[in-house]
Design a protein around this motif. Structure first.
Motif, PDB file in Angstrom:
ATOM      1  N   LEU A 203      70.806   3.284  67.659  1.00 47.89           N
ATOM      2  CA  LEU A 203      70.568   4.444  68.516  1.00 47.89           C
ATOM      3  C   LEU A 203      71.554   5.563  68.215  1.00 47.89           C
ATOM      4  CD1 LEU A 203      69.910   2.942  72.086  1.00 47.89           C
ATOM      5  CD2 LEU A 203      68.266   4.043  70.569  1.00 47.89           C
ATOM      6  N   ILE A 204      72.797   5.193  67.992  1.00 48.02           N
ATOM      7  CA  ILE A 204      73.847   6.184  67.755  1.00 48.02           C
ATOM      8  C   ILE A 204      73.778   6.732  66.330  1.00 48.02           C
ATOM      9  CG2 ILE A 204      76.349   6.503  67.603  1.00 48.02           C
ATOM     10  CD1 ILE A 204      76.627   4.462  69.868  1.00 48.02           C
ATOM     11  N   ILE A 205      73.620   5.854  65.361  1.00 44.62           N
ATOM     12  CA  ILE A 205      73.654   6.267  63.954  1.00 44.62           C
ATOM     13  C   ILE A 205      72.384   7.005  63.541  1.00 44.62           C
ATOM     14  CG2 ILE A 205      73.557   5.402  61.589  1.00 44.62           C
ATOM     15  CD1 ILE A 205      75.625   3.373  62.259  1.00 44.62           C
ATOM     16  N   TYR A 206      71.221   6.476  63.908  1.00 46.59           N
ATOM     17  CA  TYR A 206      69.972   6.996  63.370  1.00 46.59           C
ATOM     18  C   TYR A 206      69.574   8.354  63.931  1.00 46.59           C
ATOM     19  CZ  TYR A 206      69.174   2.316  61.438  1.00 46.59           C
ATOM     20  OH  TYR A 206      69.276   1.137  60.748  1.00 46.59           O
ATOM     21  N   ASP A 207      69.921   8.628  65.179  1.00 44.34           N
ATOM     22  CA  ASP A 207      69.448   9.857  65.806  1.00 44.34           C
ATOM     23  C   ASP A 207      69.956  11.106  65.100  1.00 44.34           C
ATOM     24  OD1 ASP A 207      67.953  11.218  67.655  1.00 44.34           O
ATOM     25  OD2 ASP A 207      69.557  11.355  69.129  1.00 44.34           O
ATOM     26  N   LEU A 208      71.228  11.111  64.721  1.00 42.71           N
ATOM     27  CA  LEU A 208      71.819  12.282  64.068  1.00 42.71           C
ATOM     28  C   LEU A 208      72.223  12.020  62.622  1.00 42.71           C
ATOM     29  CD1 LEU A 208      74.086  13.745  66.900  1.00 42.71           C
ATOM     30  CD2 LEU A 208      71.914  14.637  66.077  1.00 42.71           C
ATOM     31  N   SER A 318      63.117   0.188  51.658  1.00 42.88           N
ATOM     32  CA  SER A 318      64.172   1.109  52.082  1.00 42.88           C
ATOM     33  C   SER A 318      65.362   0.349  52.643  1.00 42.88           C
ATOM     34  CB  SER A 318      63.645   2.071  53.147  1.00 42.88           C
ATOM     35  OG  SER A 318      62.534   2.795  52.661  1.00 42.88           O
ATOM     36  N   LYS A 319      66.521   0.984  52.566  1.00 46.18           N
ATOM     37  CA  LYS A 319      67.722   0.428  53.176  1.00 46.18           C
ATOM     38  C   LYS A 319      67.920   1.057  54.552  1.00 46.18           C
ATOM     39  CE  LYS A 319      70.181  -0.658  48.887  1.00 46.18           C
ATOM     40  NZ  LYS A 319      71.408  -0.432  48.089  1.00 46.18           N
ATOM     41  N   ALA A 320      68.573   0.316  55.428  1.00 40.21           N
ATOM     42  CA  ALA A 320      68.703   0.775  56.811  1.00 40.21           C
ATOM     43  C   ALA A 320      70.146   1.050  57.209  1.00 40.21           C
ATOM     44  CB  ALA A 320      68.086  -0.256  57.756  1.00 40.21           C
ATOM     45  N   GLY A 321      71.044   1.184  56.240  1.00 41.59           N
ATOM     46  CA  GLY A 321      72.427   1.480  56.570  1.00 41.59           C
ATOM     47  C   GLY A 321      72.604   2.944  56.929  1.00 41.59           C
ATOM     48  N   SER A 322      73.773   3.299  57.411  1.00 39.80           N
ATOM     49  CA  SER A 322      74.018   4.677  57.850  1.00 39.80           C
ATOM     50  C   SER A 322      73.861   5.682  56.714  1.00 39.80           C
ATOM     51  CB  SER A 322      75.418   4.779  58.457  1.00 39.80           C
ATOM     52  OG  SER A 322      76.415   4.459  57.492  1.00 39.80           O
ATOM     53  N   THR A 323      74.275   5.321  55.497  1.00 37.64           N
ATOM     54  CA  THR A 323      74.191   6.243  54.370  1.00 37.64           C
ATOM     55  C   THR A 323      72.753   6.615  54.064  1.00 37.64           C
ATOM     56  OG1 THR A 323      76.214   5.343  53.394  1.00 37.64           O
ATOM     57  CG2 THR A 323      74.774   6.604  51.947  1.00 37.64           C
ATOM     58  N   SER A 324      71.853   5.624  54.056  1.00 38.11           N
ATOM     59  CA  SER A 324      70.440   5.884  53.773  1.00 38.11           C
ATOM     60  C   SER A 324      69.835   6.806  54.820  1.00 38.11           C
ATOM     61  CB  SER A 324      69.662   4.563  53.727  1.00 38.11           C
ATOM     62  OG  SER A 324      70.096   3.762  52.655  1.00 38.11           O
ATOM     63  N   PHE A 325      70.191   6.596  56.066  1.00 35.84           N
ATOM     64  CA  PHE A 325      69.640   7.444  57.121  1.00 35.84           C
ATOM     65  C   PHE A 325      70.242   8.841  57.086  1.00 35.84           C
ATOM     66  CE2 PHE A 325      67.556   3.792  58.666  1.00 35.84           C
ATOM     67  CZ  PHE A 325      66.546   4.250  59.505  1.00 35.84           C
ATOM     68  N   ARG A 326      71.466   8.970  56.619  1.00 34.63           N
ATOM     69  CA  ARG A 326      72.056  10.306  56.461  1.00 34.63           C
ATOM     70  C   ARG A 326      71.292  11.080  55.393  1.00 34.63           C
ATOM     71  NH1 ARG A 326      76.804  11.841  58.236  1.00 34.63           N
ATOM     72  NH2 ARG A 326      77.539  12.790  56.319  1.00 34.63           N
ATOM     73  N   HIS A 327      70.924  10.389  54.307  1.00 38.31           N
ATOM     74  CA  HIS A 327      70.117  11.040  53.273  1.00 38.31           C
ATOM     75  C   HIS A 327      68.785  11.493  53.863  1.00 38.31           C
ATOM     76  CE1 HIS A 327      72.676  10.443  49.831  1.00 38.31           C
ATOM     77  NE2 HIS A 327      72.726   9.138  49.996  1.00 38.31           N
ATOM     78  N   ALA A 328      68.140  10.621  54.615  1.00 34.77           N
ATOM     79  CA  ALA A 328      66.839  10.942  55.197  1.00 34.77           C
ATOM     80  C   ALA A 328      66.951  12.136  56.140  1.00 34.77           C
ATOM     81  CB  ALA A 328      66.279   9.729  55.941  1.00 34.77           C
ATOM     82  N   LYS A 329      67.955  12.121  57.019  1.00 37.20           N
ATOM     83  CA  LYS A 329      68.130  13.218  57.968  1.00 37.20           C
ATOM     84  C   LYS A 329      68.380  14.537  57.238  1.00 37.20           C
ATOM     85  CE  LYS A 329      67.738  11.227  62.006  1.00 37.20           C
ATOM     86  NZ  LYS A 329      66.788  11.702  63.044  1.00 37.20           N
ATOM     87  N   SER A 330      69.131  14.482  56.143  1.00 42.19           N
ATOM     88  CA  SER A 330      69.416  15.697  55.378  1.00 42.19           C
ATOM     89  C   SER A 330      68.139  16.276  54.798  1.00 42.19           C
ATOM     90  CB  SER A 330      70.410  15.387  54.249  1.00 42.19           C
ATOM     91  OG  SER A 330      71.657  14.993  54.765  1.00 42.19           O
ATOM     92  N   PHE A 331      67.291  15.412  54.208  1.00 39.90           N
ATOM     93  CA  PHE A 331      66.043  15.885  53.617  1.00 39.90           C
ATOM     94  C   PHE A 331      65.100  16.424  54.686  1.00 39.90           C
ATOM     95  CE2 PHE A 331      67.107  13.071  49.919  1.00 39.90           C
ATOM     96  CZ  PHE A 331      67.123  14.091  48.972  1.00 39.90           C
ATOM     97  N   PHE A 332      65.008  15.741  55.811  1.00 39.47           N
ATOM     98  CA  PHE A 332      64.139  16.214  56.898  1.00 39.47           C
ATOM     99  C   PHE A 332      64.593  17.593  57.373  1.00 39.47           C
ATOM    100  CE2 PHE A 332      63.468  11.520  58.340  1.00 39.47           C
ATOM    101  CZ  PHE A 332      62.681  11.287  57.210  1.00 39.47           C
ATOM    102  N   ASN A 333      65.897  17.738  57.536  1.00 48.63           N
ATOM    103  CA  ASN A 333      66.439  18.998  58.055  1.00 48.63           C
ATOM    104  C   ASN A 333      66.180  20.144  57.097  1.00 48.63           C
ATOM    105  OD1 ASN A 333      68.089  20.852  59.589  1.00 48.63           O
ATOM    106  ND2 ASN A 333      69.723  20.483  58.115  1.00 48.63           N
ATOM    107  N   GLN A 334      66.366  19.909  55.796  1.00 44.66           N
ATOM    108  CA  GLN A 334      66.198  20.980  54.822  1.00 44.66           C
ATOM    109  C   GLN A 334      64.741  21.415  54.690  1.00 44.66           C
ATOM    110  OE1 GLN A 334      68.581  22.801  53.351  1.00 44.66           O
ATOM    111  NE2 GLN A 334      69.950  21.626  54.667  1.00 44.66           N
TER     112      GLN A 334
END
Length: 402
Positions: A203-208, A318-334
């Motif tokens: 909940l904490i990592i994936y949202d942002l 897909s991987k579910a660690g914080s790094t993978s989700f940071r990549h995903a969030k970055s691409f979604f945002n851009q």
């Protein structure tokens, strides 16, 4: 800072001690001469790091043999310097990213100081060695960019898609986990408690798209210092912050925003779940929110996150660690249409770099800006979910020299 050469002209020395570059003792004395006795105590660690970097670099010339004796003609040999650089670079930039680039840059800058010292002492070949070192400094910028590009390409292959994230978040199994948390302390099965903790971490990592250190360093006192407010849509949310979300304390606090319903679940975990999970009372405000079964700080979130991810999204590559989700969030945002400042604000909320983090204090860390960044991340995810395929990263558009 150059010194008076007359103070450092030394007798000619043909070679260093076994395992040592030539004149290392004199080089350290040269570095110490910059400081008075009081300031030297504060800078001694920096001096040792400079010497250590020089030693490590030249060890690669001797195939890492501790008793290898380096001669002056070897340490200034262009081919040997390039070969040693290639070995050091492969170690330093393996992970990619800003930290790797800065580490390699620091090694070469320290090597430059060493050759400047040799030039000051009119050592034969030192000028040639200094010239090669400066050439290597220019080369490292290109090498780091190319390696970072390779890392980005590899990251996109394991980055979760919006569809996968939605499947994870809307799974009926998630409803079961949330229900189990509300029923605490009536649920005491260790495996179920592990899943509760893992879900709350997600909940904490994936949202942002936050770093793993946010949850690793989250303590009870940080949770207690949080407060309830309303977000841009008028919904109740809970805001708290973690002081150290990166290795260095320089980067300051990371704001975390969760819905009020999620806050109620996290509160249950803090005051009831942890006690059941560890079979001990963790009443101290300095105790960690997420812990091992022994009550110690949880140092690895990737394994439990990936286990839960595979259970809820079976067959996913897909991987579910914080790094993978940071990549995903970055691409979604851009890829979400909007003003540049909105994209920057959302990116700043993730603290991508030191330069970015410096701007957070002025542009992001107010509550209103943090809420705005969260709102954009949510809209970016919804956009990615409603436009399948359009948010896939175009690695060809991000070349190695961009």
């Amino acid at each position: 800072m150059l010194h008076d050469p007359s103070r450092y002209i030394l007798p000619a020395i043909d070679a260093g001690e076994p395992g040592e570059p030539p004149m290392m003792d004199q080089f350290m004395d040269y570095l110490k001469a910059d400081y008075n006795e009081e300031s030297l105590k504060e800078r001694e660690r920096d001096i040792l790091m400079i010497a250590s970097s020089v030693r490590t670099f030249f060890k690669h010339m001797g195939d890492n043999k501790e008793n290898y004796i380096l001669r002056f003609d070897e340490i200034s040999d262009p081919q040997k310097l390039h070969n040693a650089y290639c070995q050091v670079a492969s170690e330093k930039i393996r992970g990619g990213g800003t930290r790797s680039a800065n580490t390699l840059k620091a090694v070469l800058r320290r090597l430059q100081r060493y050759f400047e010292f040799l030039v000051l002492n009119d050592v034969s070949g030192a000028v040639k060695g200094l010239t090669v070192t400066k050439d290597l400094q220019r080369r490292q910028k290109s090498d780091v960019r190319k390696h970072a590009y390779t890392v980005r390409q590899r990251a996109t292959e394991t980055m979760p898609t919006a569809e996968e994230i939605n499947k994870f978040q809307t799974s009926s199994y998630i409803d079961k986990i949330r229900d189990n948390i509300t029923r605490l302390p009536d649920v005491d099965d260790k495996d179920e408690l592990t899943e509760m903790q893992t879900y709350l971490i997600s909940l904490i990592i994936y949202d942002l798209g936050l770093r793993e250190c946010v949850v690793k360093n989250l303590k009870v006192k940080h949770f207690k210092e949080g407060f309830v407010t309303t977000d841009i849509s008028g919904n109740n949310v809970f805001i708290f912050q973690v002081p150290n979300h990166k290795t260095s304390g320089f980067y300051g606090p990371q704001k975390i925003i969760i819905s009020y319903k999620d806050y109620v679940l996290l509160k249950k975990w803090v005051y009831i779940g942890r006690t059941l999970y560890t079979s001990r009372t963790l009443s101290s405000d300095s105790s960690f929110v997420f812990v091992t079964r022994n009550g110690e700080q949880l140092n690895n979130t990737s394994i439990p996150l990936n286990n839960l991810w595979q259970k809820l999204v079976p067959g996913s590559k897909s991987k579910a660690g914080s790094t993978s989700f940071r990549h995903a969030k970055s691409f979604f945002n851009q890829r979400l249409p909007g003003e540049v400042h909105e994209k920057e604000n959302a990116a700043h909320s993730m603290g991508h770099s030191r330069e970015t983090q410096l701007r957070i204090y002025e542009a992001v860390q107010s509550t209103s800006e943090a809420l705005s960044a969260r709102d954009r991340h949510q809209r970016a995810f919804n956009f990615a979910l409603s436009h399948p395929g359009s948010t896939a990263p175009d690695t060809n558009a991000i070349g190695p020299d961009s």
